[in-house]
Design a protein around this motif. Sequence first.
Motif, PDB file in Angstrom:
ATOM      1  N   ALA A  77       0.837  -1.209   0.000  1.00 17.55           N
ATOM      2  CA  ALA A  77       0.000   0.000   0.000  1.00 17.55           C
ATOM      3  C   ALA A  77       0.870   1.257   0.000  1.00 17.55           C
ATOM      4  O   ALA A  77       0.585   2.216  -0.721  1.00 17.55           O
ATOM      5  N   ALA A  78       1.938   1.244   0.793  1.00 17.57           N
ATOM      6  CA  ALA A  78       2.821   2.412   0.853  1.00 17.57           C
ATOM      7  C   ALA A  78       3.458   2.702  -0.501  1.00 17.57           C
ATOM      8  O   ALA A  78       3.644   3.861  -0.880  1.00 17.57           O
ATOM      9  N   LEU A  79       3.756   1.666  -1.241  1.00 13.28           N
ATOM     10  CA  LEU A  79       4.410   1.846  -2.541  1.00 13.28           C
ATOM     11  C   LEU A  79       3.437   2.240  -3.649  1.00 13.28           C
ATOM     12  O   LEU A  79       3.865   2.702  -4.709  1.00 13.28           O
ATOM     13  N   THR A  80       2.133   2.089  -3.406  1.00 12.43           N
ATOM     14  CA  THR A  80       1.141   2.357  -4.459  1.00 12.43           C
ATOM     15  C   THR A  80       0.081   3.382  -4.057  1.00 12.43           C
ATOM     16  O   THR A  80      -0.839   3.638  -4.835  1.00 12.43           O
ATOM     17  N   GLU A  81       0.207   3.995  -2.898  1.00 14.61           N
ATOM     18  CA  GLU A  81      -0.837   4.874  -2.364  1.00 14.61           C
ATOM     19  C   GLU A  81      -1.215   6.032  -3.289  1.00 14.61           C
ATOM     20  O   GLU A  81      -2.351   6.472  -3.299  1.00 14.61           O
ATOM     21  N   ASN A  82      -0.270   6.535  -4.053  1.00 16.24           N
ATOM     22  CA  ASN A  82      -0.535   7.710  -4.893  1.00 16.24           C
ATOM     23  C   ASN A  82      -0.540   7.396  -6.381  1.00 16.24           C
ATOM     24  O   ASN A  82      -0.332   8.281  -7.204  1.00 16.24           O
ATOM     25  N   ILE A  83      -0.823   6.165  -6.724  1.00 16.96           N
ATOM     26  CA  ILE A  83      -0.782   5.744  -8.126  1.00 16.96           C
ATOM     27  C   ILE A  83      -1.744   6.554  -9.001  1.00 16.96           C
ATOM     28  O   ILE A  83      -1.499   6.742 -10.187  1.00 16.96           O
ATOM     29  N   ALA A  84      -2.797   7.073  -8.420  1.00 18.06           N
ATOM     30  CA  ALA A  84      -3.798   7.816  -9.200  1.00 18.06           C
ATOM     31  C   ALA A  84      -3.419   9.266  -9.431  1.00 18.06           C
ATOM     32  O   ALA A  84      -4.117   9.976 -10.145  1.00 18.06           O
ATOM     33  N   MET A  85      -2.316   9.717  -8.846  1.00 19.30           N
ATOM     34  CA  MET A  85      -1.968  11.128  -9.043  1.00 19.30           C
ATOM     35  C   MET A  85      -0.502  11.327  -9.435  1.00 19.30           C
ATOM     36  O   MET A  85       0.095  12.343  -9.107  1.00 19.30           O
ATOM     37  N   ILE A  86       0.027  10.396 -10.177  1.00 17.95           N
ATOM     38  CA  ILE A  86       1.425  10.492 -10.600  1.00 17.95           C
ATOM     39  C   ILE A  86       1.654  11.747 -11.443  1.00 17.95           C
ATOM     40  O   ILE A  86       2.595  12.506 -11.198  1.00 17.95           O
ATOM     41  N   ASP A  87       0.797  11.981 -12.428  1.00 16.69           N
ATOM     42  CA  ASP A  87       0.966  13.170 -13.278  1.00 16.69           C
ATOM     43  C   ASP A  87       0.788  14.452 -12.481  1.00 16.69           C
ATOM     44  O   ASP A  87       1.532  15.415 -12.661  1.00 16.69           O
ATOM     45  N   LEU A  88      -0.192  14.481 -11.591  1.00 21.56           N
ATOM     46  CA  LEU A  88      -0.434  15.669 -10.779  1.00 21.56           C
ATOM     47  C   LEU A  88       0.746  15.938  -9.845  1.00 21.56           C
ATOM     48  O   LEU A  88       1.126  17.093  -9.645  1.00 21.56           O
ATOM     49  N   GLN A  89       1.358  14.895  -9.309  1.00 20.91           N
ATOM     50  CA  GLN A  89       2.526  15.081  -8.445  1.00 20.91           C
ATOM     51  C   GLN A  89       3.649  15.783  -9.188  1.00 20.91           C
ATOM     52  O   GLN A  89       4.315  16.651  -8.634  1.00 20.91           O
ATOM     53  N   ASP A  90       3.858  15.411 -10.441  1.00 22.60           N
ATOM     54  CA  ASP A  90       4.897  16.071 -11.245  1.00 22.60           C
ATOM     55  C   ASP A  90       4.611  17.561 -11.365  1.00 22.60           C
ATOM     56  O   ASP A  90       5.503  18.391 -11.217  1.00 22.60           O
ATOM     57  N   THR A  91       3.362  17.906 -11.609  1.00 22.34           N
ATOM     58  CA  THR A  91       2.966  19.312 -11.730  1.00 22.34           C
ATOM     59  C   THR A  91       3.147  20.044 -10.404  1.00 22.34           C
ATOM     60  O   THR A  91       3.703  21.143 -10.349  1.00 22.34           O
ATOM     61  N   LEU A  92       2.688  19.423  -9.321  1.00 24.92           N
ATOM     62  CA  LEU A  92       2.744  20.069  -8.010  1.00 24.92           C
ATOM     63  C   LEU A  92       4.173  20.266  -7.514  1.00 24.92           C
ATOM     64  O   LEU A  92       4.436  21.216  -6.769  1.00 24.92           O
ATOM     65  N   GLN A  93       5.076  19.382  -7.923  1.00 23.82           N
ATOM     66  CA  GLN A  93       6.480  19.532  -7.520  1.00 23.82           C
ATOM     67  C   GLN A  93       7.060  20.849  -8.014  1.00 23.82           C
ATOM     68  O   GLN A  93       7.931  21.431  -7.374  1.00 23.82           O
ATOM     69  N   LYS A  94       6.569  21.337  -9.155  1.00 26.34           N
ATOM     70  CA  LYS A  94       7.108  22.553  -9.773  1.00 26.34           C
ATOM     71  C   LYS A  94       6.229  23.784  -9.543  1.00 26.34           C
ATOM     72  O   LYS A  94       6.677  24.902  -9.731  1.00 26.34           O
ATOM     73  N   GLN A  95       4.995  23.576  -9.143  1.00 30.20           N
ATOM     74  CA  GLN A  95       4.023  24.660  -9.027  1.00 30.20           C
ATOM     75  C   GLN A  95       4.296  25.533  -7.811  1.00 30.20           C
ATOM     76  O   GLN A  95       4.512  25.043  -6.715  1.00 30.20           O
TER      77      GLN A  95
END
Length: 194
Positions: free
Chosen positions: A36-54
């Motif tokens: 679960a820890a390794l897959t908890e954010n599987i639904a927001m991978i693209d959004l995480q990339d955006t948020l890292q830079k936003q």
Amino acid sequence: DLLRRDVKKEKVAILSELAAIQAGIDPESRISLIAAALTENIAMIDLQDTLQKQQSPLTEIQASSIRQHPVKAAEILRNAGVQDELWLDTVLHHHERTDGSGYPGALRGSEVSKPVRIMALADIYSAMISPRHYRLAKFSGETLRDTFLARSTEIDKELSGLFISHIGMFPPGTFVTLKNNETSIVIRRGTDGK
């Protein structure tokens, strides 16, 4: 960015495992917790990339995506053939808080299972010690203090105490700068808890 994101997942998995051992969680459930820890954010991978830079505040669409990602992640995993209910439940509820302020179900207290509470605590801690584009990472000691102060409200009191006493100032998975200016990663705790 992908490497940094993967390291955070690994930290959450390692910290969850360490806390779960101390909490007496059985080995089979701990495997589900790590998955679960390794897959908890599987639904927001693209959004995480955006948020890292936003640098701007979240848009309404982004905020909605964040609040829905646990439901979507559990759905993605179920559609991929995952049948482990503890794994799926942990992914679905990893943003629940014992005071009912979490999501997606606003669950309270014992409605949130112990494995979910363990991973949520590890996830909160890991997020706080991880740098963001808009802020520096917090030091482990500062994060542990903040975790202690949040006890009894958002975070399980018993588990936060166990987590703080067991994890120590430099938990496994933490990057440290050595006296010779080399960067290293802590792989195990010392015998004195440091």
